[in-house]
Design a protein around this motif. Structure first.
Motif, PDB file in Angstrom:
ATOM      1  N   GLY A 234       0.816  -1.200   0.000  1.00  0.00           N
ATOM      2  CA  GLY A 234       0.000   0.000   0.000  1.00  0.00           C
ATOM      3  C   GLY A 234       0.851   1.252   0.000  1.00  0.00           C
ATOM      4  O   GLY A 234       1.920   1.290  -0.605  1.00  0.00           O
ATOM      5  N   PHE A 235       0.407   2.287   0.689  1.00  0.00           N
ATOM      6  CA  PHE A 235       1.079   3.581   0.721  1.00  0.00           C
ATOM      7  C   PHE A 235       2.342   3.452   1.554  1.00  0.00           C
ATOM      8  O   PHE A 235       2.311   3.040   2.737  1.00  0.00           O
ATOM      9  N   SER A 236       3.498   3.815   0.931  1.00  0.00           N
ATOM     10  CA  SER A 236       4.776   3.690   1.641  1.00  0.00           C
ATOM     11  C   SER A 236       5.556   4.987   1.653  1.00  0.00           C
ATOM     12  O   SER A 236       6.671   5.016   2.173  1.00  0.00           O
ATOM     13  N   GLY A 237       5.042   6.039   1.101  1.00  0.00           N
ATOM     14  CA  GLY A 237       5.741   7.307   1.147  1.00  0.00           C
ATOM     15  C   GLY A 237       5.204   8.275   0.113  1.00  0.00           C
ATOM     16  O   GLY A 237       4.210   8.011  -0.587  1.00  0.00           O
ATOM     17  N   MET A 238       5.895   9.462   0.033  1.00  0.00           N
ATOM     18  CA  MET A 238       5.444  10.517  -0.864  1.00  0.00           C
ATOM     19  C   MET A 238       6.673  11.171  -1.490  1.00  0.00           C
ATOM     20  O   MET A 238       7.658  11.479  -0.800  1.00  0.00           O
ATOM     21  N   LEU A 239       6.617  11.357  -2.814  1.00  0.00           N
ATOM     22  CA  LEU A 239       7.661  12.052  -3.562  1.00  0.00           C
ATOM     23  C   LEU A 239       7.139  13.453  -3.878  1.00  0.00           C
ATOM     24  O   LEU A 239       6.100  13.611  -4.531  1.00  0.00           O
ATOM     25  N   ILE A 240       7.862  14.498  -3.368  1.00  0.00           N
ATOM     26  CA  ILE A 240       7.398  15.881  -3.473  1.00  0.00           C
ATOM     27  C   ILE A 240       8.402  16.677  -4.267  1.00  0.00           C
ATOM     28  O   ILE A 240       9.612  16.658  -3.968  1.00  0.00           O
ATOM     29  N   ALA A 241       7.907  17.383  -5.316  1.00  0.00           N
ATOM     30  CA  ALA A 241       8.731  18.319  -6.088  1.00  0.00           C
ATOM     31  C   ALA A 241       8.084  19.690  -5.972  1.00  0.00           C
ATOM     32  O   ALA A 241       6.872  19.851  -6.193  1.00  0.00           O
ATOM     33  N   GLU A 242       8.882  20.709  -5.642  1.00  0.00           N
ATOM     34  CA  GLU A 242       8.372  22.048  -5.392  1.00  0.00           C
ATOM     35  C   GLU A 242       8.765  22.969  -6.541  1.00  0.00           C
ATOM     36  O   GLU A 242       9.947  23.058  -6.902  1.00  0.00           O
ATOM     37  N   TYR A 243       7.753  23.665  -7.153  1.00  0.00           N
ATOM     38  CA  TYR A 243       7.951  24.545  -8.296  1.00  0.00           C
ATOM     39  C   TYR A 243       7.972  25.995  -7.814  1.00  0.00           C
ATOM     40  O   TYR A 243       7.215  26.399  -6.917  1.00  0.00           O
ATOM     41  N   SER A 244       8.779  26.783  -8.459  1.00  0.00           N
ATOM     42  CA  SER A 244       8.782  28.234  -8.276  1.00  0.00           C
ATOM     43  C   SER A 244       7.881  28.842  -9.347  1.00  0.00           C
ATOM     44  O   SER A 244       8.098  28.637 -10.547  1.00  0.00           O
ATOM     45  N   VAL A 245       6.868  29.582  -8.916  1.00  0.00           N
ATOM     46  CA  VAL A 245       5.920  30.180  -9.860  1.00  0.00           C
ATOM     47  C   VAL A 245       6.625  31.206 -10.732  1.00  0.00           C
ATOM     48  O   VAL A 245       6.421  31.282 -11.955  1.00  0.00           O
ATOM     49  N   GLU A 246       7.506  32.000 -10.176  1.00  0.00           N
ATOM     50  CA  GLU A 246       8.188  33.049 -10.927  1.00  0.00           C
ATOM     51  C   GLU A 246       9.146  32.449 -11.954  1.00  0.00           C
ATOM     52  O   GLU A 246       9.216  32.903 -13.099  1.00  0.00           O
ATOM     53  N   ALA A 247       9.869  31.349 -11.584  1.00  0.00           N
ATOM     54  CA  ALA A 247      10.796  30.708 -12.526  1.00  0.00           C
ATOM     55  C   ALA A 247      10.050  30.012 -13.650  1.00  0.00           C
ATOM     56  O   ALA A 247      10.483  30.002 -14.809  1.00  0.00           O
ATOM     57  N   LEU A 248       8.859  29.463 -13.317  1.00  0.00           N
ATOM     58  CA  LEU A 248       8.056  28.800 -14.335  1.00  0.00           C
ATOM     59  C   LEU A 248       7.630  29.790 -15.405  1.00  0.00           C
ATOM     60  O   LEU A 248       7.621  29.482 -16.607  1.00  0.00           O
ATOM     61  N   LEU A 249       7.288  31.037 -14.990  1.00  0.00           N
ATOM     62  CA  LEU A 249       6.856  32.053 -15.947  1.00  0.00           C
ATOM     63  C   LEU A 249       8.070  32.623 -16.705  1.00  0.00           C
ATOM     64  O   LEU A 249       7.986  32.944 -17.884  1.00  0.00           O
TER      65      LEU A 249
END
Length: 851
Positions: free
Chosen positions: A209-224
């Motif tokens: 079942g659920f064994s963890g979480m992979l998190i990626a954080e985006y910068s809104v300003e860099a994306l634009l």
């Protein structure tokens, strides 16, 4: 050429009916309406031209806005596609890494290498973190290479860490991804460095079942910044906004302190089609031309059009003023002609030579002669009676010389058929515009019917005056404002003369104004502002007034009326009632004497009982005195025994004195005097007096008096007399019927009551168990001198009824039945009091006396 000619001819033939219709409509209009349409034509043309200019400028501006909006939409969608492709690509890579973690193909060191390579090629990624099932940090890699120890650490205050607080965006995304078992984007928030970011959280799912979480954080300003082409950002400003319309990043940031306004040309698109975190991309366009307000050519056209409209309106207003004057002149002429032709007054005009120059239809209708028969005639006129030529000629000479009376002259006029009628003629000179007299204008009115009505009114007034003068009542009419006596008949003049003060004395008020008062003009009118119509419609109740100077009583009736000259007046009719008042006073004195006589008769009938009642204390006094004398002579009495005997003697003497005092107060003659009295004390005194007769006849009495009764405003002696008569009659009925001991009792009840008919009242009821009363006796018991006793005078119950009704009460008698048998009789009377609603009677005070 032939074909073209045929087409033109066909068009002409088709338009010919419309042309004829328009021409016919234009000719059917009056000249004034044609002038109005001719004036309105240029005005409408100018307004249409102005409207066309406004519509053209508005259309061109809208075309420009539409082109700009289309360019903004196109560039915004291009930027959206680029950002969306980048997000999808990154999501696929993260899903691959998550699967490798779930299959144990990647450990922490390998994850750091993959994350560093992943973030190096993607400047929009701030960091990539691998969390365990309990939110512990297993591995984390920052894109900058400088990673703080508190980054995504459990128990730290890092806002990017889903630490269990459901109010934070990372925690809501963590719970949603864990529940849905798929990747979820979080809402935008500020990280530890106060940078606006959002996260994509990819759940790690193994066979357990659920064994963890992979998190990626985006910068809104860099994306634009990195994924919007430079040529697109050069043409238009692009911004990323959240679901509250707050700008998170923009290619054209606002100056510090400048308020950001919503653009006129813009286009909104979601940041990614699969992105459901509320972020969207806005493209903003720029206007390159001025609007209507800044268009100089437009305002010049408007100014010229307004000037042209103002000039046309001035011309139209001038024409309307001339048309109004012309119409007013025509209407005035038509009005005067219509008024002369429709009025019932005959009009005749003569020139300076007494020749008739004009007659109206009413004059012709009155005389019966036509206009042709009268115009141009000189005296004698055909409507003059033959026997009045000299008189009419004299009146005509007076008219010509201007000596005609101001009130007109009454003449006889002969119709064409020979009949005559009475008429009144008024004459005035005819003056031309230069101020020169050109003749005479005569108006004639038929007064035959008016004379007949006047004669009838004169006769009616004479009859009316004769009737009023013959009345025995005084009739007077007084002006309210001036205090002037307008009319007084013979009886008024006989009693008061011609003085208006007699009217004021009868009315019960002083004169509002007096002609002798020098300050009468400065007084304030008491009736000022009152509606006279309402005063004249409402009468007043009759009043009885005593005039001391005449020693007479008058029954006065008054009302307000409108006098013949329009003034408000008061009319009084005063009738002499002195004889009736004397009779009423004599009857009241006789009634008072009858009350005292009734009480004396009651005491006379109870004389033996009273003597027996007094004999007991007097005998006891004699015995106590004789016993004390004997013991004193023999020196066989002590001081204490002597005091006890004297106290008993005093009590017996006091008892005899109270009996005599009660009897004296009951039979004493006095004026009826109402005072605040208690029902309990009245019942107690009446029962004490009646107890002597009841004990003699061996009849018991039971009393019930409700507590908290209101105070009565009565004459207590008269109410005691009523109770005494009712109790004595009940005892006599029981004793004469020879009833057994079980039925030899009387019940006296005093309770409050409230009925819709009588309102609040106190009811006194006397109930006996006697044989009752026959129906014919109940119907006649209150008649004077009617009695069922052999030695009765028949004034007892009649006086009871008079006493009760003088207190605004009611008395009634009724038999009590047990089936068809009569088992008793009840007499009850009420005294009105202020009881707002029925109240339950409280505990009552019961007293019982046995014979």
């Amino acid at each position: 050429m032939l074909a073209r000619f045929d087409v033109k001819g066909a068009w002409r033939r088709a338009l010919l009916p419309l042309q004829r219709l328009a021409t016919g409509w234009w000719r059917s209009q009056s000249p004034s309406r044609q002038d109005r349409f001719a004036t309105l034509g240029p005005l409408i043309s100018v307004l249409l031209f102005l409207s066309a200019i406004v519509l053209a400028v508005w259309y061109l501006r809208n075309e420009e806005i539409d082109r700009a909006s289309e360019a903004v939409r196109r560039d915004t969608e291009i930027a959206q596609q680029q950002i969306q492709l980048r997000l999808i690509e990154n999501e696929e890579q993260l899903l691959r890494i998550a699967r490798e973690i779930a299959t144990r193909a990647t450990d922490a060191s390998q994850f750091n290498a993959q994350a560093k390579a992943f973030a190096r090629d993607r400047p929009e990624i701030i960091h990539i973190t691998w969390l365990g099932s309990k939110r512990e940090r297993l591995a984390s890699e920052s894109a900058s290479g400088l990673q703080a120890e508190t980054l995504m650490a459990l128990g730290s205050d890092d806002p990017s860490m889903p630490a269990g607080n459901p109010a934070t965006a990372p925690e809501r995304a963590f719970q949603q991804a864990k529940q849905l078992r798929k990747s979820v984007y979080s809402q935008a928030f500020s990280d530890y460095n106060n940078t606006t970011v959002f996260q994509i959280q990819v759940p790690v799912l193994d066979r357990h079942g659920f064994s963890g979480m992979l998190i990626a954080e985006y910068s809104v300003e860099a994306l634009l910044r990195y994924y919007v082409k430079s040529e697109v950002s050069a043409r238009h400003a692009l911004s990323i906004l959240d679901d509250h319309d707050q700008i998170l990043a923009s290619t054209a940031p606002a100056m510090p302190g400048q308020r950001i306004k919503k653009p006129v040309i813009f286009y909104d698109a979601p940041l990614g089609r699969k992105l459901d975190n509320g972020l969207y991309l806005r493209g903003q366009g720029y206007r390159t031309s001025a609007g209507l307000i800044g268009n100089t050519l437009f305002w010049m056209v408007v100014a010229l059009s307004v000037l042209t409209v103002w000039m046309l309106l001035g011309t139209w207003k001038h024409m309307r003023r001339r048309m109004h004057i012309q119409n007013a002149l025509v209407n005035e002429t038509n009005f005067r002609r219509a008024m002369e032709n429709s009025m019932l007054t005959g009009m005749r005009a003569m020139d300076m030579e007494s020749r008739i120059s004009y007659v109206n239809p009413a004059f012709c209708a009155m005389t019966g002669f036509s206009e042709a028969e009268l115009i141009g005639r000189k005296p004698p006129f055909p409507y003059w009676p033959p026997d009045r030529y000299e008189e009419n000629a004299r009146l005509l000479q007076q008219e010509i010389h201007g000596r005609s009376p101001a009130g007109g002259a009454e003449v006889k006029v002969m119709r064409k058929d020979g009949t005559t009628f009475d008429a009144r003629m008024y004459v005035s000179p005819l003056i031309d515009p230069k101020g020169k007299q050109t003749g005479w204008m005569t108006s004639m009115t038929n007064i035959t019917e008016a004379k007949r009505v006047r004669d009838q009114l004169s006769a009616s007034h004479e009859r009316f005056t004769t009737v009023l003068e013959g009345l025995d009542a005084a009739v007077s009419v007084l002006s309210v404002q001036q205090g002037e006596l307008l009319f007084a008949n013979r009886s008024y003049r006989l009693w008061f003369g011609a003085d208006p003060k007699g009217h004021a004395m009868l009315a019960g008020s002083q004169l509002s104004r007096s002609k002798e008062d020098p300050d009468a003009d400065e007084e304030v009118d008491d009736y000022g502002g009152l509606p006279s119509q309402h005063l004249t419609e409402v009468g007043s109740d009759p009043r009885e007034v005593y005039i001391e100077s005449l020693e007479m009583w008058f029954d006065v009736r008054a009302r307000y009326l409108q006098w013949t000259d329009g003034r408000l007046a008061q009319m009084l009719i005063a009738t002499d009632i002195t004889a009736r008042r004397h009779a009423e006073m004599l009857a009241a004195q006789q009634a008072e004497k009858a009350q005292v006589t009734s009480r004396l008769m009651t005491m006379g009938e109870m004389a033996s009982s009273v003597a027996h009642e007094l004999n007991q204390p007097l005998t006891a006094i004699t015995n106590y005195c004789n016993g004390m004398v004997s013991r004193v002579r023999n020196d066989a009495i002590q001081k204490d025994d002597l005091l006890a005997a004297l106290e008993k003697t005093a009590k017996q003497a006091q008892r005899a004195g109270q009996i005599i005092h009660r009897i004296r107060n009951f039979v004493k003659r006095s004026e009826p005097q109402r005072q605040a009295s208690s029902a309990h004390s009245i019942v107690e005194d009446a029962v004490e007096l009646a107890g002597i007769e009841l004990r003699r006849r061996n009849v018991a009495i039971h009393t019930y008096v409700a507590q908290r009764l209101p105070t009565l405003m009565v004459d207590p002696i008269l109410i005691e007399q009523v109770l005494m008569n009712l109790l004595k009659n009940a005892a006599e009925a029981i004793d004469n019927a020879g009833l057994p001991v079980s039925r030899r009792h009387i019940e006296l009840r005093v309770v409050p009551k409230h009925t819709p008919e009588l309102g609040g009242n106190i009811e006194f009821s006397v109930t006996d168990m006697g044989p009752g009363l026959p129906t014919e006796v109940i119907e006649r018991m209150y008649e004077a001198f009617f009695s069922t006793k052999a030695d009765g005078m028949g004034i007892g119950l009649g006086l009871c009824r008079s006493i009760v009704e003088s207190h605004q009460g009611r008395i009634r008698a009724e038999n009590l039945y047990n089936g068809p048998s009569i088992v008793g009789c009840r007499f009850a009377f009420t005294i009105p009091v202020d009881i707002p609603r029925p109240e339950p009677s409280g505990a009552a005070q019961n007293t019982a006396a046995t014979p």
